[in-house]
Write an enzyme that holds these catalytic residues in place. Structure first.
Site, PDB file in Angstrom:
ATOM      1  N   THR A  26       0.844  -1.116   0.071  1.00  0.00           N
ATOM      2  CA  THR A  26       0.119  -0.088   0.103  1.00  0.00           C
ATOM      3  C   THR A  26       0.941   1.415   0.135  1.00  0.00           C
ATOM      4  O   THR A  26       1.822   1.335   0.878  1.00  0.00           O
ATOM      5  CB  THR A  26      -0.801  -0.044   1.374  1.00  0.00           C
ATOM      6  OG1 THR A  26      -1.837  -1.216   1.307  1.00  0.00           O
ATOM      7  CG2 THR A  26      -1.855   1.121   1.405  1.00  0.00           C
ATOM      8  N   GLN A  74      -3.904  -7.022  -7.147  1.00  0.00           N
ATOM      9  CA  GLN A  74      -4.426  -7.501  -5.939  1.00  0.00           C
ATOM     10  C   GLN A  74      -5.874  -7.051  -5.576  1.00  0.00           C
ATOM     11  O   GLN A  74      -5.986  -5.719  -5.455  1.00  0.00           O
ATOM     12  CB  GLN A  74      -3.500  -7.341  -4.714  1.00  0.00           C
ATOM     13  CG  GLN A  74      -3.972  -8.076  -3.442  1.00  0.00           C
ATOM     14  CD  GLN A  74      -3.136  -7.795  -2.118  1.00  0.00           C
ATOM     15  OE1 GLN A  74      -3.421  -6.485  -1.479  1.00  0.00           O
ATOM     16  NE2 GLN A  74      -2.551  -8.619  -1.744  1.00  0.00           N
ATOM     17  N   HIS A  90      -6.960 -10.996  -1.818  1.00  0.00           N
ATOM     18  CA  HIS A  90      -6.185 -10.873  -0.605  1.00  0.00           C
ATOM     19  C   HIS A  90      -7.022 -11.298   0.342  1.00  0.00           C
ATOM     20  O   HIS A  90      -8.194 -10.918   0.983  1.00  0.00           O
ATOM     21  CB  HIS A  90      -6.265  -9.182  -0.600  1.00  0.00           C
ATOM     22  CG  HIS A  90      -5.345  -8.635   0.660  1.00  0.00           C
ATOM     23  ND1 HIS A  90      -4.863  -9.669   1.379  1.00  0.00           N
ATOM     24  CD2 HIS A  90      -4.616  -7.821   0.801  1.00  0.00           C
ATOM     25  CE1 HIS A  90      -3.759  -9.167   2.260  1.00  0.00           C
ATOM     26  NE2 HIS A  90      -3.964  -7.564   2.184  1.00  0.00           N
ATOM     27  N   GLY A  91      -6.361 -12.587   0.852  1.00  0.00           N
ATOM     28  CA  GLY A  91      -7.015 -13.366   2.001  1.00  0.00           C
ATOM     29  C   GLY A  91      -6.387 -13.433   3.136  1.00  0.00           C
ATOM     30  O   GLY A  91      -6.371 -14.266   4.100  1.00  0.00           O
ATOM     31  N   ASN A 138      -3.630 -11.092   6.262  1.00  0.00           N
ATOM     32  CA  ASN A 138      -3.187  -9.655   7.147  1.00  0.00           C
ATOM     33  C   ASN A 138      -4.665  -9.029   7.648  1.00  0.00           C
ATOM     34  O   ASN A 138      -4.700  -7.675   7.835  1.00  0.00           O
ATOM     35  CB  ASN A 138      -2.797  -8.725   6.263  1.00  0.00           C
ATOM     36  CG  ASN A 138      -1.303  -9.127   5.744  1.00  0.00           C
ATOM     37  OD1 ASN A 138      -0.857 -10.294   5.830  1.00  0.00           O
ATOM     38  ND2 ASN A 138      -0.573  -8.462   4.911  1.00  0.00           N
ATOM     39  N   TYR A 150      -7.791  -8.775   6.823  1.00  0.00           N
ATOM     40  CA  TYR A 150      -8.724  -8.224   6.197  1.00  0.00           C
ATOM     41  C   TYR A 150     -10.140  -9.001   5.790  1.00  0.00           C
ATOM     42  O   TYR A 150     -10.069 -10.080   6.621  1.00  0.00           O
ATOM     43  CB  TYR A 150      -8.216  -7.633   4.767  1.00  0.00           C
ATOM     44  CG  TYR A 150      -7.275  -6.528   4.798  1.00  0.00           C
ATOM     45  CD1 TYR A 150      -7.538  -5.284   5.600  1.00  0.00           C
ATOM     46  CD2 TYR A 150      -5.838  -6.831   4.740  1.00  0.00           C
ATOM     47  CE1 TYR A 150      -6.646  -4.418   5.977  1.00  0.00           C
ATOM     48  CE2 TYR A 150      -4.865  -5.628   4.953  1.00  0.00           C
ATOM     49  CZ  TYR A 150      -5.051  -4.628   5.583  1.00  0.00           C
ATOM     50  OH  TYR A 150      -4.353  -3.639   5.756  1.00  0.00           O
ATOM     51  N   ARG A 206      -3.582 -14.698  -1.575  1.00  0.00           N
ATOM     52  CA  ARG A 206      -2.817 -14.608  -0.530  1.00  0.00           C
ATOM     53  C   ARG A 206      -3.359 -15.044   0.762  1.00  0.00           C
ATOM     54  O   ARG A 206      -4.216 -14.579   1.268  1.00  0.00           O
ATOM     55  CB  ARG A 206      -2.507 -13.186  -0.522  1.00  0.00           C
ATOM     56  CG  ARG A 206      -1.017 -12.767   0.358  1.00  0.00           C
ATOM     57  CD  ARG A 206      -0.547 -11.431   0.284  1.00  0.00           C
ATOM     58  NE  ARG A 206       0.912 -11.286   0.243  1.00  0.00           N
ATOM     59  CZ  ARG A 206       1.641 -10.278   1.101  1.00  0.00           C
ATOM     60  NH1 ARG A 206       0.988  -9.267   1.497  1.00  0.00           N
ATOM     61  NH2 ARG A 206       3.006 -10.178   0.948  1.00  0.00           N
ATOM     62  N   ASN A 238      -1.406 -13.713  14.314  1.00  0.00           N
ATOM     63  CA  ASN A 238      -1.782 -14.140  15.705  1.00  0.00           C
ATOM     64  C   ASN A 238      -1.565 -12.621  16.472  1.00  0.00           C
ATOM     65  O   ASN A 238      -0.393 -12.236  16.378  1.00  0.00           O
ATOM     66  CB  ASN A 238      -1.085 -15.086  16.269  1.00  0.00           C
ATOM     67  CG  ASN A 238      -1.291 -15.546  17.672  1.00  0.00           C
ATOM     68  OD1 ASN A 238      -2.752 -15.737  17.986  1.00  0.00           O
ATOM     69  ND2 ASN A 238      -0.614 -15.748  18.697  1.00  0.00           N
ATOM     70  N   GLY A 261       9.024  -7.085  -0.244  1.00  0.00           N
ATOM     71  CA  GLY A 261       8.213  -5.810  -0.217  1.00  0.00           C
ATOM     72  C   GLY A 261       9.122  -4.522  -0.077  1.00  0.00           C
ATOM     73  O   GLY A 261       9.347  -4.029  -1.307  1.00  0.00           O
TER      74      GLY A 261
END
Length: 365
Positions: free
Chosen positions: A28, A102, A177-178, A180, A182, A229, A235, A322
């Site tokens: 982002t 993405q 985007h599956g 982080n 979201y 992803r 956690n 990244g």
């Protein structure tokens, strides 16, 4: 004599030939600061500078107005946004690069300021307790609104239309985007999914939205150009906690993904120390290599040496980087000759304009 895999080898991603095994991870950058939230010539310059990556995965591009959770991110739901992204795909392709979009819905990890004062939509009413980047700065998240069945069906449709739009814009593929914390991961996780209908409770129910999206996508696009992803060991941050069914959940999902013939699964190693947590997978790529039959991209703070090792261990096929790509448009070349890397300027990660975006120097400069 055993073969040593190099980061710089070509890789056959189904029908796409990648120049190397280095992937630019989604990042982002909040540079679409215009009223229609379109990608611009500036975005096109940024991505084309990095076209020597084997594959670029764009920053999350939101699939609807309801999906927004960060300021100034580009969308993929309007014709103007499709036209804006064409600038980027054309520029990357002109340099011989490959690029996936993405597709993103932030769910509860948003704020009423992004939604005309309304609580953001999510699987359930819950507060992920995250900092949200709003038009007036970072603010604490608030409780979300539980999605109705109609809201879920609309979201599935929005992902489908986002994929159609991405291919119209010239992308080589899309990544769901599956990860982080979201929307999709909010459905996956028991701490964020408190539903008692067909989208909550059992593992199959919590995974349902993902497979409904894929079943819709296969009617309109080639699934060999679709990746997903996943962040299985997330956690205690980003609103997600592992639980007694987390490992079983991801076993189910990844096993079932074998049936879809996807481009890849893009996995993330643990963000936090989970070494004493029996509900978390310690070595994500190594674990899922035994389950998944297709291409695995792995991500999490790799350098040239650690990336080469994970390829040679056979645990992944591609490695995504990244921040190193953010600060080094010619990262591939720098890795090839072991050149020093530019240092990233964190103060410009999410600020408008060229500074800290398209002005990182190339080695040739």
């Amino acid at each position: 004599m055993s073969h040593t895999t190099s980061l710089f080898e070509h890789f056959q991603l189904n029908d796409l030939e990648l120049e190397n095994r280095m992937v630019m991870a989604p990042l982002t950058r909040s540079r679409s600061d215009n009223p229609e939230h379109t990608a611009t010539e500036l975005n096109a310059k940024y991505y084309s500078q990095r076209a020597s990556a084997g594959l670029i995965i764009t920053e999350g591009t939101v699939i609807s107005e309801e999906a927004v959770g960060v300021i100034n991110v580009p969308g993929i739901y309007s014709q103007a946004q499709i036209e804006g992204w064409k600038l980027t795909t054309s520029a990357v392709h002109e340099k011989g690069g490959k690029i996936f979009a993405q597709l993103w819905h932030t769910g509860a990890n948003s704020h009423p300021d992004h939604h005309n004062g309304n609580a953001p939509l999510a699987p359930s009413a819950y507060n992920p307790n995250v900092e949200v980047f709003t038009p007036t700065g970072f603010k604490k998240s608030e409780s979300s609104r539980a999605m109705s069945i109609d809201d879920i069906k609309q979201t599935v449709s929005d992902f489908k239309q986002g994929a159609i739009n991405a291919f119209e814009a010239g992308f080589d593929g899309v990544e769901l985007h599956g990860a982080n914390g979201y929307l999709l991961q909010q459905f996956f996780s028991k701490n964020s999914n408190l539903r008692e209908d067909e989208y909550g409770g059992s593992i199959e129910n919590r995974a349902r939205i993902l497979f409904e999206i894929l079943d819709e996508l296969k009617n309109v696009v080639n699934l060999s150009r679709v990746g997903i992803r996943l962040n299985p060991s997330l956690n205690g941050i980003m609103g997600i906690s592992v639980d007694d069914e987390t490992i079983e959940f991801y076993n189910y999902v990844v096993t079932k993904l074998n049936e879809y013939g996807l481009a890849y699964i893009h996995l993330i190693e643990p963000f936090t120390d989970v070494s004493n947590n029996q509900n978390a997978i310690q070595e994500v790529a190594k674990y899922f290599r035994k389950i998944y039959n297709g291409t695995i991209i792995i991500n999490r703070g790799f350098n040239k040496e650690t990336a080469t090792k994970i390829l040679n261990d056979g645990d992944a096929d591609l490695v995504s980087f990244g921040v190193p790509f953010l600060a080094n448009p010619d990262l591939v070349e720098r890795f090839k000759i072991d050149a020093p890397l530019n240092a990233p300027d964190q103060s410009t990660f999410y600020t408008p304009g060229e500074k800290g975006y398209t002005d990182y120097p190339f080695l040739s400069e």
